[in-house]
Scaffold this motif. Sequence first.
Motif, PDB file in Angstrom:
ATOM      1  N   CYS A  61     -11.330  20.893 -42.730  1.00  0.00           N
ATOM      2  CA  CYS A  61     -11.313  20.163 -44.114  1.00  0.00           C
ATOM      3  C   CYS A  61      -9.967  19.940 -44.618  1.00  0.00           C
ATOM      4  CB  CYS A  61     -12.157  20.725 -45.086  1.00  0.00           C
ATOM      5  SG  CYS A  61     -14.061  20.867 -44.637  1.00  0.00           S
ATOM      6  N   VAL A  62      -8.981  20.818 -44.057  1.00  0.00           N
ATOM      7  CA  VAL A  62      -7.487  20.880 -44.683  1.00  0.00           C
ATOM      8  C   VAL A  62      -7.043  19.480 -44.763  1.00  0.00           C
ATOM      9  CG1 VAL A  62      -5.425  22.060 -44.850  1.00  0.00           C
ATOM     10  CG2 VAL A  62      -7.546  23.311 -44.240  1.00  0.00           C
ATOM     11  N   ASP A  63      -7.036  18.816 -43.868  1.00  0.00           N
ATOM     12  CA  ASP A  63      -6.405  17.376 -43.907  1.00  0.00           C
ATOM     13  C   ASP A  63      -7.455  16.424 -43.655  1.00  0.00           C
ATOM     14  OD1 ASP A  63      -4.447  15.858 -43.303  1.00  0.00           O
ATOM     15  OD2 ASP A  63      -3.743  16.439 -41.478  1.00  0.00           O
ATOM     16  N   ASP A  64      -6.868  15.133 -43.901  1.00  0.00           N
ATOM     17  CA  ASP A  64      -7.893  13.908 -43.888  1.00  0.00           C
ATOM     18  C   ASP A  64      -8.138  13.947 -42.585  1.00  0.00           C
ATOM     19  OD1 ASP A  64      -7.138  13.579 -46.419  1.00  0.00           O
ATOM     20  OD2 ASP A  64      -5.650  12.136 -46.402  1.00  0.00           O
ATOM     21  N   ILE A  65      -9.454  13.204 -42.263  1.00  0.00           N
ATOM     22  CA  ILE A  65     -10.060  12.797 -40.916  1.00  0.00           C
ATOM     23  C   ILE A  65      -9.150  12.052 -40.288  1.00  0.00           C
ATOM     24  CG2 ILE A  65     -11.448  11.081 -41.860  1.00  0.00           C
ATOM     25  CD1 ILE A  65     -13.674  11.829 -40.087  1.00  0.00           C
ATOM     26  N   GLN A  66      -8.291  10.850 -41.006  1.00  0.00           N
ATOM     27  CA  GLN A  66      -7.689  10.011 -40.070  1.00  0.00           C
ATOM     28  C   GLN A  66      -6.568  10.538 -39.505  1.00  0.00           C
ATOM     29  OE1 GLN A  66      -8.683   9.713 -43.257  1.00  0.00           O
ATOM     30  NE2 GLN A  66      -9.968   7.639 -43.411  1.00  0.00           N
ATOM     31  N   ASN A  67      -6.035  11.750 -39.901  1.00  0.00           N
ATOM     32  CA  ASN A  67      -4.724  12.375 -39.302  1.00  0.00           C
ATOM     33  C   ASN A  67      -5.174  13.424 -38.316  1.00  0.00           C
ATOM     34  OD1 ASN A  67      -3.378  10.950 -41.171  1.00  0.00           O
ATOM     35  ND2 ASN A  67      -3.353  12.888 -42.681  1.00  0.00           N
ATOM     36  N   GLN A  68      -6.542  13.629 -37.914  1.00  0.00           N
ATOM     37  CA  GLN A  68      -6.878  14.488 -36.875  1.00  0.00           C
ATOM     38  C   GLN A  68      -7.006  13.597 -35.578  1.00  0.00           C
ATOM     39  OE1 GLN A  68      -9.446  17.505 -38.060  1.00  0.00           O
ATOM     40  NE2 GLN A  68      -9.334  16.780 -40.253  1.00  0.00           N
ATOM     41  N   GLY A  69      -6.224  13.806 -34.243  1.00  0.00           N
ATOM     42  CA  GLY A  69      -6.030  12.898 -33.272  1.00  0.00           C
ATOM     43  C   GLY A  69      -7.527  12.883 -32.212  1.00  0.00           C
ATOM     44  N   ALA A  70      -8.345  13.983 -32.447  1.00  0.00           N
ATOM     45  CA  ALA A  70      -9.420  14.226 -31.773  1.00  0.00           C
ATOM     46  C   ALA A  70     -10.474  13.112 -32.167  1.00  0.00           C
ATOM     47  CB  ALA A  70     -10.213  15.563 -31.874  1.00  0.00           C
ATOM     48  N   ARG A  71     -10.530  12.684 -33.363  1.00  0.00           N
ATOM     49  CA  ARG A  71     -11.369  11.847 -33.752  1.00  0.00           C
ATOM     50  C   ARG A  71     -11.045  10.349 -32.979  1.00  0.00           C
ATOM     51  NH1 ARG A  71     -10.721   7.719 -38.123  1.00  0.00           N
ATOM     52  NH2 ARG A  71     -12.707   7.067 -38.792  1.00  0.00           N
ATOM     53  N   ARG A  72      -9.980   9.860 -32.854  1.00  0.00           N
ATOM     54  CA  ARG A  72      -9.543   8.764 -32.166  1.00  0.00           C
ATOM     55  C   ARG A  72     -10.258   8.784 -30.408  1.00  0.00           C
ATOM     56  NH1 ARG A  72      -5.518   8.263 -28.243  1.00  0.00           N
ATOM     57  NH2 ARG A  72      -4.540  10.171 -29.057  1.00  0.00           N
ATOM     58  N   LEU A  73     -10.081  10.037 -29.962  1.00  0.00           N
ATOM     59  CA  LEU A  73     -10.347   9.961 -28.653  1.00  0.00           C
ATOM     60  C   LEU A  73     -12.127  10.115 -28.462  1.00  0.00           C
ATOM     61  CD1 LEU A  73      -8.155  12.946 -26.997  1.00  0.00           C
ATOM     62  CD2 LEU A  73      -8.172  10.408 -26.580  1.00  0.00           C
ATOM     63  N   ALA A  74     -12.684  10.822 -29.505  1.00  0.00           N
ATOM     64  CA  ALA A  74     -14.224  10.604 -29.524  1.00  0.00           C
ATOM     65  C   ALA A  74     -14.629   9.182 -29.481  1.00  0.00           C
ATOM     66  CB  ALA A  74     -14.750  11.616 -30.522  1.00  0.00           C
ATOM     67  N   ARG A  75     -14.120   8.687 -30.584  1.00  0.00           N
ATOM     68  CA  ARG A  75     -14.535   7.189 -31.042  1.00  0.00           C
ATOM     69  C   ARG A  75     -14.244   6.331 -29.844  1.00  0.00           C
ATOM     70  NH1 ARG A  75     -12.863   5.351 -36.979  1.00  0.00           N
ATOM     71  NH2 ARG A  75     -14.187   3.557 -36.013  1.00  0.00           N
ATOM     72  N   LYS A  76     -13.199   6.479 -29.147  1.00  0.00           N
ATOM     73  CA  LYS A  76     -12.982   5.756 -27.883  1.00  0.00           C
ATOM     74  C   LYS A  76     -13.700   5.739 -26.764  1.00  0.00           C
ATOM     75  CE  LYS A  76      -9.240   4.673 -24.375  1.00  0.00           C
ATOM     76  NZ  LYS A  76      -8.043   5.121 -23.864  1.00  0.00           N
ATOM     77  N   TYR A  77     -14.373   6.948 -26.441  1.00  0.00           N
ATOM     78  CA  TYR A  77     -15.112   7.350 -25.398  1.00  0.00           C
ATOM     79  C   TYR A  77     -16.520   7.518 -25.435  1.00  0.00           C
ATOM     80  CZ  TYR A  77     -11.006   8.014 -22.419  1.00  0.00           C
ATOM     81  OH  TYR A  77      -9.733   7.435 -21.978  1.00  0.00           O
TER      82      TYR A  77
END
Length: 753
Positions: free
Chosen positions: A236-252
């Motif tokens: 919760c410390v950083d915005d969700i858009q700044n966390q690279g794992a989200r990009r990979l999860a949404r891609k696959y």
Amino acid sequence: MSHTGSQLDLINFGSPQSTNSSFESVRPEEHSADVDFKRLELKRIIDSAVAAGASSHISIPQVVVLGSQSSGKSSLFEGISGVPLPRSSGTCTRCPLICHMENNPGPWRCRVSIMREVDGNGDQLPETQTIPFGTVIDSPDLVCERIQRAQMAILHPDHDPQQFIQGPLFTSPNGFSLNSIVINIEGPTTIDLSFVDLPGIIADDGEKNDNVKRVENMAIKYIEKECNLILLVFHCVDDIQNQGARRLARKYDPESKRTITVLTKPDAIEPVQAVPWQEMFRASEDWFCVRQPGASQVRTVTWKEAREQEICFFQQPPWNNDYNDPLLRRRLGTENLTRYLNQRLLDWIVDKLPAMQDDLRRHLRDIKDTLDRLPARVEDPIKRANELVWEFNELLRGAIRIDNFKIPHLVGACRRSLERFVNLIVYHLFPRFWPIPGAQGTNDSRAPFEDFPKELPVPMLPPSVTMIPVPKTVYLDEIVQQCEMGRTLEMPGNYPYGVQKNSLENCVEIWREQAEVVLDDVFQSISNHLRNLVLKQFELSGRAETIWSVVEAHIEVRRDTVREAIKASLEREKKCSLVYICPEYFHYRKIYGNHYRSKCPIIPSKRRASTGEIIHKVANVIHDPFISTAGHIVAEVVDGLAPDEDTETIGLTDEQEHGIRVMAESRAFYHIAARRYAEGTAQIVFHDLLLDLQGGPALEQKLREKIGMSGPDAEGRCRDFVEPPRAAIRTRDEFRRKQDVLKDVLHRLAHFS
């Protein structure tokens, strides 16, 4: 965090805890106790298959923990498993960490092993290797150091892993590895769950290397598999858009059908900052929130105390409203997350059961095919040795038998090489004559002439032939000079035979080079094909190189014999003899003579009409009505034909005419001799080097002598030859072990269809 008594206090999955926790458990689906027991048994069958090495053959569902660096994954791992992990600044997890948890009535224990999938260079190993690392651990507090040592062993692939179990720890390198640490935890209060903790996704490690890409590829390897669930960790410390794992999860997993999201570090932000996170948490049933001890408490707080503190935190603002909602409360806390993952994974395994069974059947078929190809125990070694030699000779005959309707590849490849050779010799390496004056010694080999009569069509060379040796161009004045310089006692109007012979001898030397080229081409084709046959027949017995040395020596002897025959034929051609003066010679001489004369320069001249031409013209005008008398006719004709007429003539001197004749005779003789030599050489190579390999006992006898199939101790020598090497025996035993394991797994899974 102290881990004394830190196990999950569960007597079975999904059962109420004996702690004073007020959390309510949550399950994806509700089942009867009997169904739950069977689902749990199914998971344990899968886990036993993984332990037996079946993971490389089955797409086994598991939970994959994915998050950015320092997102709280390690603390979450500790909260779920009840065992501590090594701590350090930056990235502390540098390889996949696979955790298998199993509820067992016996005492708590843990086993650590190393699973190798790649070698030191990062290349995939043929089979996954599982290496036990140390003895069984009976206390959670001892697991942390064992994991640290196992990771050190993985990051030093050139060393024996066992040397890292004790002694001083090496300096940890900054790299990452695809090889995994496997932790098997059993205990009476342990919940059944399997998950993989991956290194955190990093944006930049401050070094000039490929670590960022390697970590991302490692994560993709796990999350791209449709059989795996993704546990996506956000802090919760950083915005969700700044966390690279989200990009990979949404891609696959673009529709989030297999993604479970966990919020960590809710205590590290102000209450007002929690509002957007709470909105996302409430909007999805697959979102959870946990709170783990901080860095200052991790070594002093027990697992049980950490869970109690977690309950107290969610009972306070800003999460107290969510805690008071019975539905939202079920998604707060580590214990509820663990129970949910347990049930979700069991459901997922049941859903993927048909695909796993299909994988097992396919791999069992592959293993059976491999075992069928591996050599078995030999009862009669002499008989088996004879069979191997006979089978090889049958393969050899089948490869070069010309009546094979399938047109064997070897015969076709050799025939094409010989066709190119004949084409080149007959139609492209002829003496280059040009019936015009030219500088002495001029060589126009860079731009070859189109020096072929229209009456003799020239076949095109294949595209693979890009360069050919073109003989030197000889001009008419050079031929005339050679004829004059070579004259001795010839009668006037004759010329020396040595001029033609010299031109042809120069071409014959080029034939020699091309004959060597085609011989080497055919030999290489034969050698490559026979080597493949030897490997096919003898590789599994480990004696392929021994047999190949005999076969290679045999065809080399034949090649040398064929080379001598070609040389002898070439020496005969250098004498430039034509025993039988065939009609084709005169036919070609006439064609080439007319061809060269047509290429001579045209000289303008004046000439007076002949008497025959005058009479012809008189006959054509005798009926003209404007001419009344014969006298006028004659006068008219004579006056009309008196002036000289403009005309064109070749204008060759006698010496030049002799030169043209030398050119024509040389080319006519070359046409006959070149075809004779080229076709003869092709026949020698095709029959003596290739086709004769299928006949005669010479090669078969050499193979029997090499193996030692007669004389004293022939049986022992044959047994050494036909028995597979130890490596093949180990391979056969390993495949049989895999076959037994997979058959057992498939049989046990059949009860859950």
